[in-house]
Motif scaffolding. Structure first.
Motif, PDB file in Angstrom:
ATOM      1  N   GLY A  29     -11.914  -0.319   3.837  1.00  0.00           N
ATOM      2  CA  GLY A  29     -10.565  -0.103   4.357  1.00  0.00           C
ATOM      3  C   GLY A  29     -10.577   0.567   5.726  1.00  0.00           C
ATOM      4  N   MET A  72       0.731   4.111  -2.835  1.00  0.00           N
ATOM      5  CA  MET A  72       0.606   5.532  -2.510  1.00  0.00           C
ATOM      6  C   MET A  72       1.713   6.341  -3.205  1.00  0.00           C
ATOM      7  SD  MET A  72       0.163   7.330   1.209  1.00  0.00           S
ATOM      8  CE  MET A  72       1.795   6.974   1.804  1.00  0.00           C
ATOM      9  N   VAL A  90       0.824  -1.217   0.000  1.00  0.00           N
ATOM     10  CA  VAL A  90       0.000   0.000   0.000  1.00  0.00           C
ATOM     11  C   VAL A  90       0.858   1.267   0.000  1.00  0.00           C
ATOM     12  CG1 VAL A  90      -2.079  -1.085   0.935  1.00  0.00           C
ATOM     13  CG2 VAL A  90      -0.422  -0.060   2.511  1.00  0.00           C
ATOM     14  N   TRP A 115     -13.594   2.738   0.261  1.00  0.00           N
ATOM     15  CA  TRP A 115     -13.061   3.542   1.368  1.00  0.00           C
ATOM     16  C   TRP A 115     -13.566   3.005   2.703  1.00  0.00           C
ATOM     17  CZ3 TRP A 115     -15.931   6.195   4.982  1.00  0.00           C
ATOM     18  CH2 TRP A 115     -15.195   6.934   5.908  1.00  0.00           C
ATOM     19  N   ARG A 146      -7.919  -0.471  -0.805  1.00  0.00           N
ATOM     20  CA  ARG A 146      -7.196   0.740  -1.230  1.00  0.00           C
ATOM     21  C   ARG A 146      -6.894   0.701  -2.724  1.00  0.00           C
ATOM     22  NH1 ARG A 146      -8.788   4.645   1.108  1.00  0.00           N
ATOM     23  NH2 ARG A 146      -7.298   5.720  -0.205  1.00  0.00           N
ATOM     24  N   ASN A 163      -6.440  11.102  -0.126  1.00  0.00           N
ATOM     25  CA  ASN A 163      -7.227  10.084   0.550  1.00  0.00           C
ATOM     26  C   ASN A 163      -6.337   8.920   0.983  1.00  0.00           C
ATOM     27  OD1 ASN A 163      -9.183   7.594   0.621  1.00  0.00           O
ATOM     28  ND2 ASN A 163     -10.435   9.450   0.853  1.00  0.00           N
ATOM     29  N   ASP A 164      -5.359   8.564   0.158  1.00  0.00           N
ATOM     30  CA  ASP A 164      -4.378   7.548   0.560  1.00  0.00           C
ATOM     31  C   ASP A 164      -3.646   7.975   1.829  1.00  0.00           C
ATOM     32  OD1 ASP A 164      -4.829   5.660  -1.388  1.00  0.00           O
ATOM     33  OD2 ASP A 164      -3.072   6.181  -2.597  1.00  0.00           O
ATOM     34  N   HIS A 188     -10.099   1.410  -4.414  1.00  0.00           N
ATOM     35  CA  HIS A 188     -10.409   2.831  -4.239  1.00  0.00           C
ATOM     36  C   HIS A 188      -9.667   3.673  -5.274  1.00  0.00           C
ATOM     37  CE1 HIS A 188     -10.137   6.870  -2.455  1.00  0.00           C
ATOM     38  NE2 HIS A 188     -11.347   6.600  -2.003  1.00  0.00           N
ATOM     39  N   THR A 189      -8.409   3.349  -5.516  1.00  0.00           N
ATOM     40  CA  THR A 189      -7.625   4.090  -6.497  1.00  0.00           C
ATOM     41  C   THR A 189      -8.222   3.947  -7.892  1.00  0.00           C
ATOM     42  OG1 THR A 189      -5.617   3.919  -5.195  1.00  0.00           O
ATOM     43  CG2 THR A 189      -5.335   4.319  -7.554  1.00  0.00           C
ATOM     44  N   ASN A 201      -5.661   7.535   4.926  1.00  0.00           N
ATOM     45  CA  ASN A 201      -6.049   6.182   5.287  1.00  0.00           C
ATOM     46  C   ASN A 201      -4.885   5.208   5.426  1.00  0.00           C
ATOM     47  OD1 ASN A 201      -9.205   5.980   5.184  1.00  0.00           O
ATOM     48  ND2 ASN A 201      -8.558   7.418   3.610  1.00  0.00           N
ATOM     49  N   ILE A 202      -3.872   5.341   4.603  1.00  0.00           N
ATOM     50  CA  ILE A 202      -2.743   4.416   4.660  1.00  0.00           C
ATOM     51  C   ILE A 202      -1.836   4.721   5.849  1.00  0.00           C
ATOM     52  CG2 ILE A 202      -0.655   3.654   3.441  1.00  0.00           C
ATOM     53  CD1 ILE A 202      -2.326   3.793   0.837  1.00  0.00           C
TER      54      ILE A 202
END
Length: 159
Positions: free
Chosen positions: A141, A31, A27, A138, A118, A82-83, A121-122, A86-87
């Motif tokens: 995750g 990102m 992940v 989203w 994720r 957003n990554d 989501h991308t 969340n990541i």
């Protein structure tokens, strides 16, 4: 000093920690890829935010027209933001979770679902796929990260 080395070797031998390291690397690389995609869209759409970035496109007023926002660039940037939102929490909470002694199968389920969510989501952001695909990916995750946080708190605080 050799005691420290033994501890880190034991950690690397831990299957849950290795799974955490694997999916965290996946992940984080995803990102990082978002930065390259943003750069690609900036260059192909000729939409820059810094004057020095337009130097190769002309001087003065002819270069100023490239100092602009572009909807495609902004979409990629929002996906990247957003990554980050969340990541980064997944990396911290996931580490604590991996160290909390979960079963390997449960940990793998958490890590795989998060990474898959994720990645989906991308794609949902960049293609874009119709909603609720982005929102659901989203939420999945996010729920995984909360699930891991609950396990950590339950273990650490004896909830």
């Amino acid at each position: 000093r050799s005691g420290e080395m033994a501890k880190s070797t034991q950690l690397i031998d831990n299957e849950v920690f290795r799974a955490y390291a694997t999916y965290t690397a996946i992940v984080l690389l995803k990102m990082m890829l978002m930065s390259l995609i943003t750069a690609y869209f900036r260059i192909t759409r000729k939409a820059f935010v810094n004057p020095e970035d337009t130097a190769s496109l002309g001087k003065g007023d002819s270069a100023k027209k490239y100092l602009r926002t572009d909807p495609d660039v902004e979409r990629v940037r929002r996906g990247h933001l957003n990554d980050l939102e969340n990541i980064v929490p997944f990396v911290g909470i996931g580490l604590l979770y991996a160290l909390s002694g979960p079963d390997l199968s449960t940990a793998l389920l958490h890590f795989r679902i998060f990474a898959g969510a994720r990645i989906l989501h991308t794609f949902a952001y960049l293609i874009p796929l119709p909603q609720p695909s982005r929102g659901l990916s989203w939420a999945v995750g996010y729920a995984v990260t909360f699930s891991m946080a609950y396990k950590v708190l339950k273990t650490a605080l004896l909830l």
